[in-house]
Enzyme design. Structure first.
Site, mmCIF file in Angstrom:
data_model
loop_
_atom_site.group_PDB
_atom_site.id
_atom_site.type_symbol
_atom_site.label_atom_id
_atom_site.label_comp_id
_atom_site.label_asym_id
_atom_site.label_seq_id
_atom_site.Cartn_x
_atom_site.Cartn_y
_atom_site.Cartn_z
ATOM 1 N N ASN A 1 -6.472 10.736 -1.967
ATOM 2 C CA ASN A 1 -7.757 11.108 -1.038
ATOM 3 C C ASN A 1 -7.655 12.306 -1.355
ATOM 4 O O ASN A 1 -7.755 12.966 -0.488
ATOM 5 C CB ASN A 1 -6.910 10.647 0.670
ATOM 6 C CG ASN A 1 -6.317 8.949 0.733
ATOM 7 O OD1 ASN A 1 -7.188 7.981 -0.083
ATOM 8 N ND2 ASN A 1 -5.605 8.724 1.792
ATOM 9 N N GLU B 1 -9.933 2.067 -0.291
ATOM 10 C CA GLU B 1 -9.850 2.791 1.561
ATOM 11 C C GLU B 1 -10.662 4.056 1.068
ATOM 12 O O GLU B 1 -10.202 5.270 1.820
ATOM 13 C CB GLU B 1 -8.289 2.946 1.682
ATOM 14 C CG GLU B 1 -7.607 2.082 1.475
ATOM 15 C CD GLU B 1 -6.418 2.463 1.849
ATOM 16 O OE1 GLU B 1 -5.495 3.682 1.322
ATOM 17 O OE2 GLU B 1 -5.297 2.017 2.316
ATOM 18 N N ASP C 1 1.972 -2.751 -1.125
ATOM 19 C CA ASP C 1 1.731 -1.646 -0.757
ATOM 20 C C ASP C 1 3.214 -0.998 -0.230
ATOM 21 O O ASP C 1 4.413 -2.293 -0.826
ATOM 22 C CB ASP C 1 0.919 -1.445 0.877
ATOM 23 C CG ASP C 1 0.953 0.406 0.571
ATOM 24 O OD1 ASP C 1 1.196 1.252 -0.012
ATOM 25 O OD2 ASP C 1 0.023 0.985 1.499
ATOM 26 N N GLU D 1 3.807 3.506 -10.195
ATOM 27 C CA GLU D 1 4.389 4.329 -8.671
ATOM 28 C C GLU D 1 5.117 4.501 -7.716
ATOM 29 O O GLU D 1 5.022 2.851 -7.290
ATOM 30 C CB GLU D 1 2.530 4.561 -7.818
ATOM 31 C CG GLU D 1 2.078 5.260 -7.385
ATOM 32 C CD GLU D 1 1.421 4.959 -6.384
ATOM 33 O OE1 GLU D 1 0.329 5.632 -7.451
ATOM 34 O OE2 GLU D 1 1.475 5.574 -5.545
ATOM 35 N N GLU E 1 7.219 5.700 3.760
ATOM 36 C CA GLU E 1 6.202 5.673 5.056
ATOM 37 C C GLU E 1 6.467 3.977 6.165
ATOM 38 O O GLU E 1 6.154 3.831 6.897
ATOM 39 C CB GLU E 1 4.716 5.624 4.049
ATOM 40 C CG GLU E 1 3.180 5.022 4.375
ATOM 41 C CD GLU E 1 2.859 4.585 4.179
ATOM 42 O OE1 GLU E 1 2.278 5.002 2.876
ATOM 43 O OE2 GLU E 1 1.196 4.484 4.276
HETATM 44 C C1 GCV Z 1 -2.893 8.092 0.187
HETATM 45 C C2 GCV Z 1 -1.117 3.858 2.271
HETATM 46 C C3 GCV Z 1 -0.796 4.727 2.748
HETATM 47 C C4 GCV Z 1 -2.396 5.382 3.190
HETATM 48 C C5 GCV Z 1 -2.405 5.709 1.406
HETATM 49 C C6 GCV Z 1 -3.065 4.342 0.297
HETATM 50 C C7 GCV Z 1 -2.991 5.109 -1.096
HETATM 51 O O1 GCV Z 1 -2.711 2.959 2.441
HETATM 52 O O2 GCV Z 1 -0.791 4.535 4.058
HETATM 53 O O3 GCV Z 1 -1.792 6.819 3.450
HETATM 54 O O4 GCV Z 1 -2.968 6.886 1.313
HETATM 55 O O5 GCV Z 1 -1.767 3.824 0.115
HETATM 56 O O6 GCV Z 1 -1.718 4.622 -1.649
HETATM 57 O O7 GCV Z 1 -4.081 5.363 -1.150
#
Ligand code: GCV
Length: 857
Positions: free
Chosen positions: A349, A430, A504, A526, A532
């Protein structure tokens, strides 16, 4: 509506957030050839061995056995992995892979006969390697450690026979070659050997007996040694470490074709010695299977870390480039010791500011620290940067001005950092900008950037983690639907980077169907090292078994044996490029990773990035030996604890293929009831679909979402059928009636209760197991880990009770006899509001009562 304001370098924006995730996943081996079970490959061995410890652990061991043929299957697979490592000349892990792989299945047997501790140690020749029967002395006192030294601690070898051997063999280090990588190798060897032998091992210039000669095959005296020809076969990053005779002097040679190969060989030798292996027959050789081995930092320029649980970002942007924190070098050392050769410094991001001249000079300073360790820097590229920092009115990848802006930017960066790696891009996902805003494709966007970096030898890593606005039929299908049609349309220096699973980073997911489905494009795997959805810093979950599961998953893209590992190492589809990435768990906490045990996840990522055939158990063992102690009394219980930890977490969070039922945004605690978020696929109820009939997401062919169609046969059919879907993924692919019988003979409801309960009890076993190492490691780290295990035990019970009370509201069934009743009513769990610290949303009310046993009989 779950939204987060991201402040990224002066460009605040509202970003829609997913708060649910899913995940479940199974090994390809399981898919390919065995009956389904909930336990992954490596878990089998561990569970089996633990089951023999008796007491509460026997409950879980029994459970594991009921889940299928986990133990023997796991043991067999582990042994296979070890054999592969040995035949490929793997270094310590290769050797220990063989040893502990074989012992994994055997460990249970050994322990059943009462040899608990020595079961594993015995497999490793008395725990010190090489037939040394000398016991480890119990330390009188152990100095406190913060964990800052990671696995590079180098304490004096405490067993005399090995110490004597090492002292005789290592008296000085002599350099062969003149490169900065070799200089670092000399420093690492002198540091490590001095520590391990308790005697000064200096750098020297003349070759005497007891010298370590480190360098390249182009340099004398290595050049003239017979072994030089064998090094030549090992590729640019490979190494060979052997004893040799140089002019009548007995020496140890650490040789690479390139300086960085010599550096990797030095760390391999140190690993061998840190794990107290014998020197007789010393022959370590290896070369990496995957060429580009990256950490991805989700670090923001304000030093916050997205999904970071270890303090602030280690990149002190405001002090750079003038002030170079000593941590940068320590970071580089740790990565180089694993073979990690690149780092993406910034969050996907992304903030365009990092591409401005002042930040490029900061990045240049970091690159200068990392270069001697063989590590390149990469940056995330915000697609709208030409508008935000370039004063253009568009970021359209087909626009000539935009193309020129990126080409000039690349020239500017490479002018400062000639070995800059390239760009990682999250686009049209996102809330991130991307080419689709201009009616262009991901390929158009990636290729424009690829053209910019190509003249400088750079690459573009374009993420496939995308999902569209609106309410799709099934979110997990979207990445495949968007990217598969683009196969063959990307430039030669573009990777498409996909997460391990299609949703995810869930506790468990099936492998991403894009692996194998894009033969014309090099794919990057990845993995998420930062946990998380797996208890963040606090819960112990060793990710080695999860990484092993995905790497060994068989896509069947070109028939049996088309594993994910072979897709990403380039061998399946003959790609020259190959890459793997791990989302880092590193911050400025003293122990780097927020918990001591989370260091193991950084470690195992690096080791498996180098050799995806390594087994989780072998890597766990070498990590424990280096990080805590080589004493079998420590090694055995800690390795077992690590090896059971992932499955335990899956059981108490998301058993049987449940996914994405975590609390909104923080993803830490349970919240399967959440249903009020504005986009359907943000809500846990979207993923579990609990109703009066049953539970689970129907992804079989119509009336299901037919997500299974994205897999090759026979995986597709296996997942499409309720009968052949492994329990591990059952509810990920099927809506199953509460009364349906599972392989265990229990109904779905009973199995759910059982799994959740076993998960809780497993954490109790882990906690008790850890208690046995008190006095054998330093009190500081012992207590830190013990404290977290205590929290984890309570929070596992929180997960169980919250989820079971919620699912019971649909199943309308009672907790079966033999299992503890939930401590509270559903309304209690739904009403919990956790503390203000969104990173650690712990709820004190859950630390009441007795978390275990949850299985009462
Ligand atoms: C970097 C999920 C996570 C986000 C992350 C996203 C991604 O949605 O909650 O924090 O953002 O994956 O891998 O881009």
């Amino acid at each position: 509506m779950n939204t987060v304001t991201r402040l990224t370098g002066g460009f605040p924006r509202r970003v829609t957030r997913l708060t649910l995730l899913s995940g479940v996943w199974a090994t390809a081996l399981t898919l390919a050839c065995s009956s389904p079970n909930e336990n992954g490959t490596a878990q089998g061995g561990a569970a089996g061995s633990v089951a023999n410890k008796g007491g509460s652990s026997s409950q879980s061991g029994g459970t594991t056995a009921q889940g299928g043929n986990a133990t023997p299957q796991g043991g067999a697979n582990v042994a296979q992995g070890g054999a592969t490592n040995v035949s490929s000349g793997g270094s310590t892990a290769g050797a220990s892979g063989s040893a502990s792989g074989g012992s994994s299945a055997g460990a249970g047997g050994a322990q059943a006969q009462g040899g608990a501790t020595m079961g594993m140690g015995g497999s490793l020749n008395g725990g010190a390697g090489g037939g040394n029967a000398e016991p480890y002395p119990k330390p009188a006192s152990v100095p406190a450690e913060t964990g800052a030294s990671l696995w590079l601690r180098y304490p004096v070898v405490p067993i005399q026979v090995r110490l004597t051997e090492y002292k005789a063999a290592f008296k000085q280090v002599v350099k062969a070659g003149t490169d900065a990588n070799v200089d670092v190798a000399v420093t690492e060897l002198t540091t490590g050997l001095s520590g391990l032998t308790g005697a000064m091992v200096p750098a020297g210039t003349t070759t005497d007996s007891g010298s370590v000669i480190v360098g390249t095959v182009q340099a004398e005296p290595i050049k003239s040694l017979p072994l030089a020809t064998r090094v030549a076969t090992l590729g640019p990053e490979g190494y060979l470490v052997e004893t040799a005779d140089v002019g009548g002097k007995s020496v140890t040679v650490v040789a690479g074709n390139t300086p960085v190969g010599a550096l990797y060989g030095s760390f391999a030798l140190l690993r061998h010695l840190q794990t107290h292996r014998p020197l007789a027959g010393l022959s370590l050789s290896a070369s990496p299977r995957i060429k580009t081995r990256l950490l991805n930092h989700w670090d923001n320029l304000d030093r916050t870390v997205e999904r970071g649980y270890a303090g602030r970002s280690i990149w002190d942007w405001s002090a750079l480039p003038g002030t170079i924190s000593p941590r940068y070098k320590e970071y580089a050392r740790a990565n180089a010791s694993l073979g990690i050769n690149g780092t993406v410094l910034t969050n996907v991001n992304a903030n365009a500011q990092v591409l401005t001249a002042s930040y490029i000079s900061k990045v240049k300073a970091l690159a200068g620290v990392f270069r001697p360790y063989g590590i390149k820097v990469y940056l995330t590229a915000r697609f709208s940067a030409p508008i935000e920092i370039g004063n253009l009115t568009t970021a359209d990848p087909n626009d000539a001005g935009v193309k020129k802006w990126w080409a000039d930017k690349a020239t500017e960066i490479y002018g400062q950092i000639p070995d800059f790696g390239g760009f990682l891009v999250k686009a049209n996902s996102e809330g991130q900008p991307g080419p689709q805003q201009y009616m262009r494709t991901h390929a158009d966007g990636a290729n424009m950037l690829a053209d910019a970096v190509a003249p400088h030898g750079g690459v573009v890593m374009w993420r496939a983690f995308v999902y569209a606005e609106g309410s799709p039929v099934d979110r997990i299908k979207q990445a495949y639907e968007e990217f598969k049609p683009l196969d063959g349309k990307f430039k030669d220096n573009v990777f498409v980077q996909a997460k391990n699973g299609p949703l995810d980073f869930q506790p468990r997911e099936p492998f991403h169907p894009l692996f194998g489905a894009m033969p014309g494009t090099p794919l990057t795997l990845e993995l998420q090292i930062t946990k998380e959805y797996l208890g963040e810093d606090t819960h112990l979950a060793y990710l080695g078994p999860m990484f092993e599961e995905v790497l060994k998953s068989d896509t069947y893209a070109k028939g049996a044996g088309s594993t994910v590992a072979k897709v990403i190492d380039g061998s399946l589809h003959n790609h020259t490029l190959s890459a793997i990435a791990g989302v880092a768990n590193i911050g400025d906490d003293a122990n780097w990773t927020g918990s001591h045990m989370n260091q193991a996840n950084w470690y195992v990522f690096g080791r498996m990035a180098w050799n995806p055939d390594l087994t989780a158990e072998a890597v766990a063992e070498e990590w424990v030996r280096q990080t805590f102690s080589n004493d079998p009394i420590v090694v055995a219980p800690v390795v077992q604890t690590l090896m059971r930890s992932h499955q335990a977490l899956v059981d108490y969070m998301t058993p049987l293929g449940l996914a994405h039922i975590m609390g909104t945004d923080h993803h830490y605690g349970p919240a399967p009831w959440v249903s009020n978020l504005s986009r359907a696929e943000w809500n846990p109820v979207y993923y579990h679909k609990a109703d009066a009939q049953g539970l689970g997401f129907n992804r079989a062919p119509s009336p299901g979402s037919d997500a299974v169609a994205q897999y090759f046969q026979p995986v597709r059919d296996r997942f499409a059928s309720r009968a052949t879907t492994p329990d591990a993924f059952l509810l990920f692919f099927h809506h199953v009636a509460w009364a349906d019988k599972l392989a265990s003979g229990r109904t779905l409801w009973e199995e759910l209760v059982h799994r959740y309960s076993v998960g809780v009890d497993e954490v109790g076993v882990m906690r008790d197991s850890w208690a046995t190492v008190k006095g054998y490691i330093d009190d500081k780290r012992f207590t830190d880990v013990a404290d977290f295990l205590e929290i984890q035990h309570y929070e596992a019970r929180w997960w169980r009770d919250a989820c079971l009370t919620y699912f019971a509201s649909h199943s309308k069934q009672a907790i079966p006899a033999g299992y503890a009743m939930p401590a509270q009513a559903l309304s209690f769990y739904q009403g919990l509001t956790c503390p203000a610290d969104a990173k650690k949303p712990r709820c004190m009310p859950v630390y009441n009562g007795q978390p275990s046993p949850a299985v009462l009989k």
